[in-house]
Design a protein around this motif. Structure first.
Motif, PDB file in Angstrom:
ATOM      1  N   SER A 112      -0.085 -12.934 -20.546  1.00 38.88           N
ATOM      2  CA  SER A 112      -0.288 -14.357 -20.834  1.00 38.88           C
ATOM      3  C   SER A 112       1.042 -15.099 -21.019  1.00 38.88           C
ATOM      4  CB  SER A 112      -1.155 -14.537 -22.082  1.00 38.88           C
ATOM      5  OG  SER A 112      -0.437 -14.142 -23.233  1.00 38.88           O
ATOM      6  N   GLY A 153      -7.569  -7.602 -19.591  1.00 42.71           N
ATOM      7  CA  GLY A 153      -8.424  -8.662 -20.106  1.00 42.71           C
ATOM      8  C   GLY A 153      -8.627  -8.513 -21.602  1.00 42.71           C
ATOM      9  N   VAL A 172      -5.157 -15.052 -21.721  1.00 41.23           N
ATOM     10  CA  VAL A 172      -5.072 -13.675 -21.212  1.00 41.23           C
ATOM     11  C   VAL A 172      -5.904 -13.534 -19.933  1.00 41.23           C
ATOM     12  CG1 VAL A 172      -5.552 -11.250 -21.683  1.00 41.23           C
ATOM     13  CG2 VAL A 172      -4.634 -12.714 -23.508  1.00 41.23           C
ATOM     14  N   SER A 188     -19.520  -8.889 -15.183  1.00 39.48           N
ATOM     15  CA  SER A 188     -20.912  -9.139 -14.771  1.00 39.48           C
ATOM     16  C   SER A 188     -21.536 -10.250 -15.606  1.00 39.48           C
ATOM     17  CB  SER A 188     -21.740  -7.859 -14.890  1.00 39.48           C
ATOM     18  OG  SER A 188     -21.812  -7.471 -16.234  1.00 39.48           O
ATOM     19  N   TYR A 203     -15.162 -16.057 -23.379  1.00 39.72           N
ATOM     20  CA  TYR A 203     -14.879 -14.975 -22.425  1.00 39.72           C
ATOM     21  C   TYR A 203     -15.541 -15.239 -21.074  1.00 39.72           C
ATOM     22  CZ  TYR A 203     -15.052 -10.135 -20.596  1.00 39.72           C
ATOM     23  OH  TYR A 203     -14.957  -8.998 -19.806  1.00 39.72           O
ATOM     24  N   PRO A 259     -17.331  -6.069 -13.217  1.00 40.94           N
ATOM     25  CA  PRO A 259     -17.957  -4.816 -13.680  1.00 40.94           C
ATOM     26  C   PRO A 259     -19.042  -5.114 -14.698  1.00 40.94           C
ATOM     27  CG  PRO A 259     -15.600  -4.899 -14.214  1.00 40.94           C
ATOM     28  CD  PRO A 259     -16.021  -6.269 -13.832  1.00 40.94           C
TER      29      PRO A 259
HETATM   30  P1  NAP Z   1      -9.585  -1.631 -22.137  1.00 43.36           P
HETATM   31  O1  NAP Z   1     -10.031  -0.218 -22.166  1.00 43.36           O
HETATM   32  O2  NAP Z   1      -9.458  -2.380 -23.431  1.00 43.36           O
HETATM   33  O3  NAP Z   1      -8.218  -1.741 -21.340  1.00 43.36           O
HETATM   34  C1  NAP Z   1      -7.564  -2.958 -21.204  1.00 43.36           C
HETATM   35  C2  NAP Z   1      -6.064  -2.717 -21.132  1.00 43.36           C
HETATM   36  O4  NAP Z   1      -5.439  -4.012 -20.928  1.00 43.36           O
HETATM   37  C3  NAP Z   1      -5.500  -2.155 -22.440  1.00 43.36           C
HETATM   38  O5  NAP Z   1      -4.498  -1.196 -22.180  1.00 43.36           O
HETATM   39  C4  NAP Z   1      -4.920  -3.405 -23.106  1.00 43.36           C
HETATM   40  O6  NAP Z   1      -3.852  -3.126 -23.996  1.00 43.36           O
HETATM   41  C5  NAP Z   1      -4.417  -4.165 -21.896  1.00 43.36           C
HETATM   42  N1  NAP Z   1      -4.227  -5.570 -22.235  1.00 43.36           N
HETATM   43  C6  NAP Z   1      -5.001  -6.352 -23.034  1.00 43.36           C
HETATM   44  N2  NAP Z   1      -4.467  -7.573 -23.142  1.00 43.36           N
HETATM   45  C7  NAP Z   1      -3.341  -7.582 -22.398  1.00 43.36           C
HETATM   46  C8  NAP Z   1      -2.331  -8.534 -22.143  1.00 43.36           C
HETATM   47  N3  NAP Z   1      -2.387  -9.753 -22.694  1.00 43.36           N
HETATM   48  N4  NAP Z   1      -1.305  -8.209 -21.334  1.00 43.36           N
HETATM   49  C9  NAP Z   1      -1.225  -6.969 -20.776  1.00 43.36           C
HETATM   50  N5  NAP Z   1      -2.129  -5.997 -21.000  1.00 43.36           N
HETATM   51  C10 NAP Z   1      -3.174  -6.306 -21.805  1.00 43.36           C
HETATM   52  O7  NAP Z   1     -10.592  -2.524 -21.262  1.00 43.36           O
HETATM   53  P2  NAP Z   1     -11.566  -2.185 -20.016  1.00 43.36           P
HETATM   54  O8  NAP Z   1     -12.927  -2.038 -20.527  1.00 43.36           O
HETATM   55  O9  NAP Z   1     -10.961  -1.133 -19.165  1.00 43.36           O
HETATM   56  O10 NAP Z   1     -11.526  -3.597 -19.257  1.00 43.36           O
HETATM   57  C11 NAP Z   1     -10.719  -3.836 -18.123  1.00 43.36           C
HETATM   58  C12 NAP Z   1     -11.141  -5.177 -17.524  1.00 43.36           C
HETATM   59  O11 NAP Z   1     -12.526  -5.125 -17.150  1.00 43.36           O
HETATM   60  C13 NAP Z   1     -11.009  -6.362 -18.469  1.00 43.36           C
HETATM   61  O12 NAP Z   1     -10.572  -7.500 -17.774  1.00 43.36           O
HETATM   62  C14 NAP Z   1     -12.431  -6.571 -18.961  1.00 43.36           C
HETATM   63  O13 NAP Z   1     -12.657  -7.891 -19.389  1.00 43.36           O
HETATM   64  C15 NAP Z   1     -13.209  -6.217 -17.717  1.00 43.36           C
HETATM   65  N6  NAP Z   1     -14.602  -5.838 -17.967  1.00 43.36           N
HETATM   66  C16 NAP Z   1     -14.905  -4.658 -18.589  1.00 43.36           C
HETATM   67  C17 NAP Z   1     -16.246  -4.319 -18.779  1.00 43.36           C
HETATM   68  C18 NAP Z   1     -16.664  -3.023 -19.420  1.00 43.36           C
HETATM   69  O14 NAP Z   1     -17.866  -2.776 -19.491  1.00 43.36           O
HETATM   70  N7  NAP Z   1     -15.747  -2.187 -19.895  1.00 43.36           N
HETATM   71  C19 NAP Z   1     -17.254  -5.192 -18.368  1.00 43.36           C
HETATM   72  C20 NAP Z   1     -16.898  -6.384 -17.758  1.00 43.36           C
HETATM   73  C21 NAP Z   1     -15.571  -6.686 -17.561  1.00 43.36           C
HETATM   74  P3  NAP Z   1      -4.176  -3.024 -25.577  1.00 43.36           P
HETATM   75  O15 NAP Z   1      -4.904  -1.741 -25.748  1.00 43.36           O
HETATM   76  O16 NAP Z   1      -2.824  -3.066 -26.230  1.00 43.36           O
HETATM   77  O17 NAP Z   1      -5.020  -4.237 -25.918  1.00 43.36           O
END
Ligand code: NAP
Length: 251
Positions: free
Chosen positions: A64, A91, A112, A142, A154, A184
């Motif tokens: 960001s 995200g 972000v 999704s 969000y 996703p």
């Molecule tokens: P996650 O396990 O929390 O991984 C996200 C990674 O991004 C973490 O390493 C986090 O670091 C990093 N991050 C967060 N804010 C950041 C920033 N400002 N700059 C750089 N890195 C940053 O999340 P995830 O579930 O894999 O999600 C990945 C993406 O899929 C996201 O965009 C999320 O919104 C989207 N998504 C996920 C789901 C789901 O069911 N999991 C569903 C819909 C969408 P920190 O650990 O330090 O925060």
């Protein structure tokens, strides 16, 4: 300098981004992992290199912050060469009653999820234009299909990412660059488990899996497989599309 195509994966230290980083590295890309979490980025890069593939961590980068993004992308170019693939995955999720959302929280969620996508994309696009080839995949959600109570900030940010994807695809299609989004749904990652622990899911991950048409939660590798195809040469006729990977929860 690497002769392979270079791919930047934001948020590549954890969850979906980590699986995408692994997959693209095994597909033959040199992968740059940009993540706020330095340790997680380093760990993913080490795992990939131990598998005999190429990855470098660029940790401690907040997407960001435009200055941090530009500095990190400059380092990626110097280390791995021009960036021809970008996966905007990092995200920030949030769950709050609409009337309780402060200006600061609204701004952070936008900064972000939407601002980070904007900054990272502007930082790498000149490399793709120069190469007359590029692939961008934006990880949205999704929840943009259906809306989601208590996630107005969000879902608004992620819906804007969908609009950004469609418009960017039209502008850069003539330059050999495709732009698509994967929204996703319900993927078992640290983000999802943190929401479960805070009691924000109205049930457990396992409860929700039973209600999902394919009867399981998503795996990060499910998203990585779709991403792998979208960044391939073969996917050159697919752009501006929303490719849902959600076990049939949304159609
Ligand atoms: P996650 O396990 O929390 O991984 C996200 C990674 O991004 C973490 O390493 C986090 O670091 C990093 N991050 C967060 N804010 C950041 C920033 N400002 N700059 C750089 N890195 C940053 O999340 P995830 O579930 O894999 O999600 C990945 C993406 O899929 C996201 O965009 C999320 O919104 C989207 N998504 C996920 C789901 C789901 O069911 N999991 C569903 C819909 C969408 P920190 O650990 O330090 O925060």
């Amino acid at each position: 300098m690497s002769k392979r195509r270079t791919a930047v994966v934001t948020g590549g230290g954890s969850g979906i981004g980590r699986a995408i980083a692994h997959r693209l590295a095994s597909d033959g890309f040199a992968v740059a992992i940009l993540d706020l979490n330095n340790e997680a980025a380093e760990t993913t890069a080490e795992e990939i290199t131990q598998n005999g593939n190429e990855a470098v961590a660029f940790g401690g980068v907040d997407i960001s912050d435009r200055a941090q993004v530009n500095a990190a992308v400059d380092k990626v170019r110097a280390t791995l060469g021009p960036v021809l693939v970008l996966v905007n995955n990092a995200g920030l999720t949030a769950m709050d009653a609409f009337l309780k959302i402060s200006d600061d929280l609204w701004d952070r969620v936008m900064a972000v999820n939407l601002g980070g996508t904007f900054y990272c994309t502007q930082a790498v696009l000149p490399d793709m234009v120069e190469a007359k080839w590029g692939r961008i995949v934006n990880i949205s959600s999704s929840s943009t299909h259906s809306g989601q109570p208590f996630q107005t900030h969000y879902v608004a940010a992620k819906s804007a990412v969908v609009g950004l994807t469609k418009s960017l695809a039209l502008e850069f299609g003539p330059k050999g660059i495709t732009v698509n989004t994967i929204p996703p749904g319900f993927v078992d990652t640290p983000m999802l488990r943190a929401s479960e622990e805070k009691g924000l899911l109205a049930g457990s991950v396992e409860d929700h899996a039973k209600l999902t048409p394919v009867r399981r939660a998503g795996r990060p590798e499910d998203i990585a497989a779709a991403c792998s195809f979208l960044v391939s040469d073969e996917a050159g006729y697919i752009t501006g599309q929303i490719i849902g990977v959600n076990g049939g929860r949304n159609t």
